[in-house]
Design a protein around this motif. Structure first.
Motif, short mmCIF file in Angstrom:
data_model
loop_
_atom_site.label_atom_id
_atom_site.label_comp_id
_atom_site.label_asym_id
_atom_site.label_seq_id
_atom_site.Cartn_x
_atom_site.Cartn_y
_atom_site.Cartn_z
N SER A 59 0.90 -1.37 0.03
CA SER A 59 0.04 -0.01 -0.04
C SER A 59 0.93 1.28 -0.01
N GLN A 60 0.39 2.15 -0.78
CA GLN A 60 1.27 3.54 -1.02
C GLN A 60 0.23 4.58 -1.14
N LEU A 61 0.40 5.75 -0.44
CA LEU A 61 -0.52 6.95 -0.42
C LEU A 61 0.51 8.12 -0.73
N LYS A 62 -0.06 8.93 -1.71
CA LYS A 62 0.73 10.14 -1.83
C LYS A 62 -0.56 11.19 -1.89
N VAL A 72 -5.56 12.58 -3.38
CA VAL A 72 -4.66 11.62 -3.05
C VAL A 72 -4.57 10.44 -4.31
N GLU A 73 -3.45 10.09 -4.31
CA GLU A 73 -3.14 8.87 -5.19
C GLU A 73 -2.73 7.62 -4.42
N ALA A 74 -3.58 6.76 -4.66
CA ALA A 74 -3.66 5.54 -3.98
C ALA A 74 -3.01 4.08 -4.72
N HIS A 75 -1.84 3.43 -4.23
CA HIS A 75 -1.50 2.24 -5.10
C HIS A 75 -1.49 1.05 -4.03
N PHE A 76 -2.36 0.10 -4.46
CA PHE A 76 -2.50 -1.17 -3.81
C PHE A 76 -2.08 -2.33 -4.57
N LEU A 91 -10.70 -1.61 0.45
CA LEU A 91 -9.37 -0.97 0.64
C LEU A 91 -9.32 0.32 1.25
N LEU A 92 -10.33 1.31 0.99
CA LEU A 92 -10.62 2.59 1.55
C LEU A 92 -12.18 2.93 1.76
N GLN A 93 -12.27 3.48 2.90
CA GLN A 93 -13.83 3.85 3.16
C GLN A 93 -13.88 5.34 2.25
N ASP A 131 -4.61 1.33 -8.94
CA ASP A 131 -4.16 2.57 -8.60
C ASP A 131 -5.39 3.39 -8.92
N VAL A 132 -5.81 4.22 -7.91
CA VAL A 132 -7.01 5.09 -7.67
C VAL A 132 -6.48 6.37 -7.47
N THR A 133 -7.52 7.34 -7.89
CA THR A 133 -7.27 8.89 -7.55
C THR A 133 -8.51 9.25 -6.80
N LEU A 134 -8.43 10.06 -5.71
CA LEU A 134 -9.63 10.66 -5.19
C LEU A 134 -9.35 11.94 -4.41
N ALA A 135 -10.26 12.65 -4.50
CA ALA A 135 -10.44 14.22 -3.91
C ALA A 135 -11.14 13.91 -2.57
N LEU A 136 -10.48 14.76 -1.52
CA LEU A 136 -11.19 14.88 -0.18
C LEU A 136 -11.39 16.26 -0.05
#
Length: 392
Positions: A59-62, A72-76, A91-93, A131-136
């Protein structure tokens, strides 16, 4: 066939004679058509089930801060072990203010939002890179912003590498470390980031300077005449001006214009009935000084044994603080001031219009202060200078 039945009978008789059946030994011969059904009924033992259906092995988060959100760029990397049945890996809530902006397309698996969580669904074992990208987005609209990210049930919490421009944002949580990148560690399985947008730098209000009142702090003039009365008048005006302005000159009677120069650059003025209209401005941007030079010619007439000279300079529309003039007239005469607005004085001051070759003749110096809306004038009387004559 009889032999096979006899062997089987003997084995059964031996087994009935004991309380614990013994494992038969030996060999038996049976027809092939009877063996095949027996072999078909034999089943291989099923392999043991895996201890878990899937594992998240990496797991990696940037993250990167913007004015309105945390991107956020997440890699699993997910290893699915179960086969033959559906497997879900959470993976994520995804909270109400979390928005998926990119999800991958995988072969044999699907990634998306399921029951409020980012979930991988598959029934094929194997290793999957997600590999996903999300905006918080923060829920509030004040100057201080805060977002949080929760991990799914199958992911162990990992830190978030946060990139934040120190000139645009001030980190509130976690405290900034002084570098461009900050490691945000989860607390109780939750990543929290708080920031405040840096105040926009105050732009100094541009002060519009009022127009500079055009004026002429100093003017220097010279008359140069031959014995035949051919005279040249040269006037140099030191201008104080910060933008293009109009300057009017009225030539004295009997004078004709030779040339006009602004900072040594020739100008072509509009002339009408002895009036010149010029548009003058500093030749360099931002400066407030310029030099205007006007050259005139006049025929004074032939000098006699005695007489009078009426001299004048152009009248300018701007006020002149100080005017200094110098006259170079034939040396065979004595000159005396008899009138006019300029006064004669004795001194060593130069008129600022000298040439490399000294001008001949007698030098007379005059000056006038605070010239406004008028033409400086001078009246001279002259007579033959006999001071060097032996007839006296």
């Amino acid at each position: 066939m009889w032999n096979t039945a006899l062997v089987v009978g003997l084995l059964l008789t031996a087994s009935n004679g004991t309380s614990t059946p013994a494992m038969p030994s030996g060999s038996a011969t049976i027809p092939l058509q009877e063996l095949i059904p027996l072999y078909a009924k034999h089943q291989e033992p099923a392999p043991p089930a895996p201890p878990t259906d899937a594992l998240v092995v990496k797991s990696q988060l940037k993250g990167r801060l913007t004015a309105e959100a945390l991107l956020v760029e997440a890699h699993f990397e997910v290893e699915v072990l179960a086969s033959g049945r559906w497997t879900q890996v959470r993976l994520l809530q995804l909270d109400a203010d979390s928005y998926l902006t990119h999800v991958p397309t995988l072969e044999g698996a699907t990634v998306g939002s399921l029951d409020g969580q980012l979930t991988l669904v598959t029934r094929e074992p194997g290793r999957y890179a997600v590999d996903v990208t999300l905006a918080l987005r923060p829920s509030g609209s004040g100057t201080e912003r805060q977002v949080q990210l929760r991990f799914g049930a199958h992911v162990s919490p990992v830190p978030l590498r946060l990139e934040a421009d120190a000139t645009a944002f001030t980190l509130m949580e976690p405290l900034p470390t002084g570098g461009e990148d900050t490691e945000v560690y989860p607390r109780q399985g939750v990543l929290r980031v708080g920031w405040r947008n840096a105040a926009a730098p105050k732009v100094a209000r541009q002060v519009v300077r009022p127009p500079l009142e055009p004026s002429i702090p100093e003017a220097r003039a010279s008359w140069v005449s031959t014995l035949e009365g051919k005279a040249t008048v040269r006037v140099r005006y030191s201008l104080r001006v910060d933008r293009e302005q109009e300057l009017d000159l009225e030539l004295p009677e009997g004078h004709r214009l030779e040339r006009v120069l602004l900072d040594a650059i020739p100008l072509v003025p509009s002339e009408k009935e002895g009036r010149l209209r010029l548009k003058v401005a500093p030749t360099r941007f931002g400066e407030t000084e310029a030099t205007l030079e006007v050259v005139l010619a006049r025929d004074l007439g032939v000098f006699h044994l005695s007489g009078r000279l009426k001299l004048a300079l152009p009248r300018v529309s701007w006020p002149v603080a100080t005017l200094q003039a110098r006259a170079h007239f034939p040396a065979v005469f004595n000159y005396r001031r008899e009138g006019g607005s300029m006064e004669q004085y004795e001194g060593t001051e130069t008129a600022g219009l000298e040439t490399q070759t000294p001008l001949p003749g007698k030098v007379l110096q005059f000056r006038q202060y605070l010239v406004a809306a008028s033409a400086p004038t001078l009246e001279l009387g002259y007579s033959v200078d006999i001071s060097q004559s032996y007839f006296r």
